[in-house]
Design a protein around this motif. Structure first.
Motif, PDB file in Angstrom:
ATOM      1  N   LEU A  87      10.781 -36.570 -11.962  1.00 18.06           N
ATOM      2  CA  LEU A  87       9.439 -37.764 -11.747  1.00 18.06           C
ATOM      3  C   LEU A  87       9.672 -38.907 -12.578  1.00 18.06           C
ATOM      4  O   LEU A  87       8.839 -39.763 -12.578  1.00 18.06           O
ATOM      5  N   TYR A  88      10.724 -38.898 -13.567  1.00 19.50           N
ATOM      6  CA  TYR A  88      11.005 -40.147 -14.189  1.00 19.50           C
ATOM      7  C   TYR A  88      11.355 -41.444 -13.308  1.00 19.50           C
ATOM      8  O   TYR A  88      12.019 -41.267 -12.447  1.00 19.50           O
ATOM      9  N   ASP A  89      10.769 -42.334 -13.629  1.00 19.58           N
ATOM     10  CA  ASP A  89      10.915 -43.683 -12.899  1.00 19.58           C
ATOM     11  C   ASP A  89      10.639 -44.931 -13.861  1.00 19.58           C
ATOM     12  O   ASP A  89       9.647 -45.313 -13.985  1.00 19.58           O
ATOM     13  N   GLY A  90      12.019 -45.104 -14.612  1.00 24.62           N
ATOM     14  CA  GLY A  90      11.817 -46.335 -15.671  1.00 24.62           C
ATOM     15  C   GLY A  90      11.467 -47.766 -15.041  1.00 24.62           C
ATOM     16  O   GLY A  90      11.030 -48.501 -15.831  1.00 24.62           O
ATOM     17  N   GLU A  91      11.469 -47.765 -13.549  1.00 21.59           N
ATOM     18  CA  GLU A  91      11.271 -49.204 -12.962  1.00 21.59           C
ATOM     19  C   GLU A  91       9.603 -49.128 -12.350  1.00 21.59           C
ATOM     20  O   GLU A  91       9.298 -50.079 -11.893  1.00 21.59           O
ATOM     21  N   SER A  92       8.895 -48.100 -12.613  1.00 18.71           N
ATOM     22  CA  SER A  92       7.493 -47.901 -11.965  1.00 18.71           C
ATOM     23  C   SER A  92       6.589 -48.712 -12.717  1.00 18.71           C
ATOM     24  O   SER A  92       6.705 -48.833 -14.054  1.00 18.71           O
ATOM     25  N   PRO A  93       5.819 -49.385 -11.922  1.00 21.08           N
ATOM     26  CA  PRO A  93       4.713 -50.190 -12.548  1.00 21.08           C
ATOM     27  C   PRO A  93       3.467 -49.407 -13.303  1.00 21.08           C
ATOM     28  O   PRO A  93       2.851 -49.933 -14.095  1.00 21.08           O
ATOM     29  N   ARG A  94       3.804 -47.928 -12.795  1.00 20.28           N
ATOM     30  CA  ARG A  94       2.731 -47.091 -13.531  1.00 20.28           C
ATOM     31  C   ARG A  94       3.593 -46.594 -14.724  1.00 20.28           C
ATOM     32  O   ARG A  94       4.318 -45.876 -14.708  1.00 20.28           O
ATOM     33  N   VAL A  95       2.840 -47.072 -15.705  1.00 16.40           N
ATOM     34  CA  VAL A  95       3.381 -46.596 -17.213  1.00 16.40           C
ATOM     35  C   VAL A  95       3.580 -45.249 -17.490  1.00 16.40           C
ATOM     36  O   VAL A  95       4.516 -44.970 -18.112  1.00 16.40           O
ATOM     37  N   GLU A  96       2.731 -44.327 -16.859  1.00 13.19           N
ATOM     38  CA  GLU A  96       2.610 -43.123 -17.131  1.00 13.19           C
ATOM     39  C   GLU A  96       3.926 -42.213 -16.638  1.00 13.19           C
ATOM     40  O   GLU A  96       4.498 -41.407 -17.021  1.00 13.19           O
ATOM     41  N   TRP A  97       4.671 -43.017 -15.392  1.00 17.05           N
ATOM     42  CA  TRP A  97       5.760 -42.637 -14.802  1.00 17.05           C
ATOM     43  C   TRP A  97       6.974 -43.161 -15.402  1.00 17.05           C
ATOM     44  O   TRP A  97       7.770 -42.343 -15.429  1.00 17.05           O
ATOM     45  N   GLN A  98       6.718 -43.962 -16.480  1.00 14.49           N
ATOM     46  CA  GLN A  98       7.772 -44.385 -17.096  1.00 14.49           C
ATOM     47  C   GLN A  98       7.962 -43.643 -18.547  1.00 14.49           C
ATOM     48  O   GLN A  98       9.121 -43.293 -18.677  1.00 14.49           O
ATOM     49  N   TYR A  99       7.037 -43.139 -18.851  1.00 14.94           N
ATOM     50  CA  TYR A  99       6.830 -42.770 -20.361  1.00 14.94           C
ATOM     51  C   TYR A  99       6.587 -41.036 -20.102  1.00 14.94           C
ATOM     52  O   TYR A  99       7.260 -40.393 -21.024  1.00 14.94           O
ATOM     53  N   ARG A 100       5.833 -40.674 -19.500  1.00 12.60           N
ATOM     54  CA  ARG A 100       5.263 -39.446 -19.624  1.00 12.60           C
ATOM     55  C   ARG A 100       6.408 -38.265 -19.058  1.00 12.60           C
ATOM     56  O   ARG A 100       6.576 -37.127 -19.638  1.00 12.60           O
ATOM     57  N   PHE A 101       7.461 -38.857 -18.140  1.00 12.86           N
ATOM     58  CA  PHE A 101       8.456 -38.032 -17.884  1.00 12.86           C
ATOM     59  C   PHE A 101       9.835 -38.371 -18.417  1.00 12.86           C
ATOM     60  O   PHE A 101      10.781 -38.338 -17.783  1.00 12.86           O
ATOM     61  N   ASP A 102      10.025 -39.123 -19.603  1.00  8.86           N
ATOM     62  CA  ASP A 102      11.190 -39.707 -19.975  1.00  8.86           C
ATOM     63  C   ASP A 102      11.853 -38.482 -20.632  1.00  8.86           C
ATOM     64  O   ASP A 102      11.993 -38.672 -22.078  1.00  8.86           O
ATOM     65  N   MET A 103      12.541 -37.600 -20.010  1.00 10.80           N
ATOM     66  CA  MET A 103      13.186 -36.651 -20.524  1.00 10.80           C
ATOM     67  C   MET A 103      14.485 -36.331 -19.703  1.00 10.80           C
ATOM     68  O   MET A 103      14.315 -36.445 -18.536  1.00 10.80           O
TER      69      MET A 103
END
Length: 108
Positions: A87-103
């Motif tokens: 679920l990691y997406d470093g380009e997503s405009p949704r910040v929670e997708w950038q950081y919550r799944f940064d594993m």
């Protein structure tokens, strides 16, 4: 369990399946990028699996330039395979997708 599934299992559960130990290492260390000279913190979660941030997880074509260094050791271990949280997406405009799944996990 196939090696790629072991990486995903370790990444998603935080629990690594037993693997053959290559020796005793400090668990805390860093991922080093030889091309850029950069590094990221990392931790051994099994004798051959390193947990780090997804944004530090190399792409398949970059694996030859990435290694793990344990603690203050002078020995490095080359990256063999790497996965990011699905679920990691470093380009997503949704910040929670950038950081919550940064594993990520790297096999060394």
């Amino acid at each position: 369990m196939p090696p790629s599934n072991r990486l995903v299992f370790a990444l998603l559960t935080g629990f690594a399946l037993p693997a053959q130990a290559a020796g005793t290492l400090d668990a805390a260390g860093r991922i080093e990028f030889s091309m850029s000279g950069g590094s990221c913190s990392a931790v051994l979660i099994a004798p051959n699996i390193v947990a780090t941030a997804a944004h530090c997880t190399p792409k398949p074509q970059e694996l030859d330039n990435v290694s793990f260094r344990s603690g203050a050791s002078t020995e490095t271990f080359p990256a063999l395979r790497a996965v990011k949280h699905p679920l990691y997406d470093g380009e997503s405009p949704r910040v929670e997708w950038q950081y919550r799944f940064d594993m990520g996990a790297i096999e060394v």
